[in-house]
Motif scaffolding. Sequence first.
Motif, PDB file in Angstrom:
ATOM      1  N   MET A   1      -7.290  15.966   5.222  1.00  0.00           N
ATOM      2  CA  MET A   1      -5.855  16.187   5.231  1.00  0.00           C
ATOM      3  C   MET A   1      -5.100  14.872   5.035  1.00  0.00           C
ATOM      4  N   LEU A   2      -5.533  13.797   5.689  1.00  0.00           N
ATOM      5  CA  LEU A   2      -4.846  12.524   5.543  1.00  0.00           C
ATOM      6  C   LEU A   2      -5.168  11.817   4.236  1.00  0.00           C
ATOM      7  N   SER A   3      -6.070  12.370   3.453  1.00  0.00           N
ATOM      8  CA  SER A   3      -6.348  11.773   2.153  1.00  0.00           C
ATOM      9  C   SER A   3      -5.398  12.299   1.075  1.00  0.00           C
ATOM     10  N   ASN A   4      -4.610  13.311   1.401  1.00  0.00           N
ATOM     11  CA  ASN A   4      -3.635  13.861   0.473  1.00  0.00           C
ATOM     12  C   ASN A   4      -2.464  12.873   0.338  1.00  0.00           C
ATOM     13  N   PRO A   5      -2.146  12.404  -0.871  1.00  0.00           N
ATOM     14  CA  PRO A   5      -1.073  11.418  -1.042  1.00  0.00           C
ATOM     15  C   PRO A   5       0.295  11.925  -0.598  1.00  0.00           C
ATOM     16  N   ILE A   6       0.552  13.209  -0.729  1.00  0.00           N
ATOM     17  CA  ILE A   6       1.845  13.757  -0.317  1.00  0.00           C
ATOM     18  C   ILE A   6       2.000  13.646   1.197  1.00  0.00           C
ATOM     19  N   VAL A   7       0.953  13.996   1.929  1.00  0.00           N
ATOM     20  CA  VAL A   7       0.993  13.903   3.400  1.00  0.00           C
ATOM     21  C   VAL A   7       1.150  12.454   3.831  1.00  0.00           C
ATOM     22  N   ILE A   8       0.420  11.566   3.183  1.00  0.00           N
ATOM     23  CA  ILE A   8       0.510  10.140   3.519  1.00  0.00           C
ATOM     24  C   ILE A   8       1.927   9.622   3.292  1.00  0.00           C
TER      25      ILE A   8
ATOM     26  N   PHE B   1       8.541   1.290   1.802  1.00  0.00           N
ATOM     27  CA  PHE B   1       8.419   2.587   1.139  1.00  0.00           C
ATOM     28  C   PHE B   1       8.338   2.405  -0.371  1.00  0.00           C
ATOM     29  N   PHE B   2       9.138   1.496  -0.903  1.00  0.00           N
ATOM     30  CA  PHE B   2       9.158   1.246  -2.343  1.00  0.00           C
ATOM     31  C   PHE B   2       7.915   0.484  -2.787  1.00  0.00           C
ATOM     32  N   TYR B   3       7.336  -0.249  -1.889  1.00  0.00           N
ATOM     33  CA  TYR B   3       6.098  -0.973  -2.168  1.00  0.00           C
ATOM     34  C   TYR B   3       4.895  -0.029  -2.143  1.00  0.00           C
ATOM     35  N   TRP B   4       4.890   0.901  -1.190  1.00  0.00           N
ATOM     36  CA  TRP B   4       3.743   1.785  -0.995  1.00  0.00           C
ATOM     37  C   TRP B   4       3.775   3.049  -1.851  1.00  0.00           C
ATOM     38  N   TYR B   5       4.920   3.436  -2.352  1.00  0.00           N
ATOM     39  CA  TYR B   5       5.015   4.700  -3.075  1.00  0.00           C
ATOM     40  C   TYR B   5       4.080   4.684  -4.286  1.00  0.00           C
ATOM     41  N   PRO B   6       3.377   5.789  -4.552  1.00  0.00           N
ATOM     42  CA  PRO B   6       2.432   5.839  -5.682  1.00  0.00           C
ATOM     43  C   PRO B   6       3.107   5.497  -7.010  1.00  0.00           C
ATOM     44  N   ILE B   7       2.349   4.862  -7.855  1.00  0.00           N
ATOM     45  CA  ILE B   7       2.884   4.313  -9.098  1.00  0.00           C
ATOM     46  C   ILE B   7       3.216   5.385 -10.131  1.00  0.00           C
ATOM     47  N   ARG B   8       2.364   6.349 -10.306  1.00  0.00           N
ATOM     48  CA  ARG B   8       2.509   7.314 -11.398  1.00  0.00           C
ATOM     49  C   ARG B   8       3.118   8.653 -10.962  1.00  0.00           C
TER      50      ARG B   8
ATOM     51  N   ALA C   1      -2.839  -1.069   5.440  1.00  0.00           N
ATOM     52  CA  ALA C   1      -3.301  -0.945   4.052  1.00  0.00           C
ATOM     53  C   ALA C   1      -4.265   0.219   3.929  1.00  0.00           C
ATOM     54  N   THR C   2      -4.138   0.942   2.816  1.00  0.00           N
ATOM     55  CA  THR C   2      -5.044   2.064   2.551  1.00  0.00           C
ATOM     56  C   THR C   2      -5.794   1.806   1.256  1.00  0.00           C
ATOM     57  N   ASP C   3      -6.791   2.610   0.997  1.00  0.00           N
ATOM     58  CA  ASP C   3      -7.604   2.438  -0.193  1.00  0.00           C
ATOM     59  C   ASP C   3      -6.880   2.821  -1.478  1.00  0.00           C
ATOM     60  N   ASN C   4      -5.869   3.693  -1.390  1.00  0.00           N
ATOM     61  CA  ASN C   4      -5.225   4.170  -2.613  1.00  0.00           C
ATOM     62  C   ASN C   4      -4.098   3.265  -3.100  1.00  0.00           C
ATOM     63  N   GLU C   5      -3.883   2.136  -2.481  1.00  0.00           N
ATOM     64  CA  GLU C   5      -2.832   1.223  -2.920  1.00  0.00           C
ATOM     65  C   GLU C   5      -3.310   0.346  -4.024  1.00  0.00           C
TER      66      GLU C   5
END
Length: 169
Positions: free
Chosen positions: A1-8, A41-48, A165-169
Amino acid sequence: MLSNPIVINIIRFVLLVLIQVLIFNQLNFFGYINPLIYVLFFYWYPIRENRAIFILVSFLLGLLIDLFSDTLALHTMVAITLAYARPLIMRFCFGANFDFQGFTFKNSTRVQRITFLFILIIIQHVIYFSFEILSFSHILLILQKILFTSLATFILCILLSSLFATDNE
């Protein structure tokens, strides 16, 4: 559940608003330094991700902080500006690598990531304090607030981003 980018991102959004409003808005270092850590928030938000949704979420972030801080849409204006300018800033910091579909923060150097965060913070503070004070006769006060609050925000953001820090950054 915590691996979902929307939830994160929802968790990050809520935590950054709460931390900003409940902790950092109450701090007052040396009488005028209140770190604005919601820039993470602007730093961590997914790129694509979808840019329109990002700008809408940024509007909500700024609006919530404004409502709790009683700052008359200053944070909303800053948040929308950062959301709109983020791709340009990323292209400046990460160069041609940013244009490739497979680009992630893991593909960039630490210096590029720190530069990206620093530019976000500087833009945030220049806009915020320029419109908060809104007077050329107080330019030294504006510059003083920009300098010291940016420095405090930068140090805290580096610490928080290293800590969470998380792995998806």
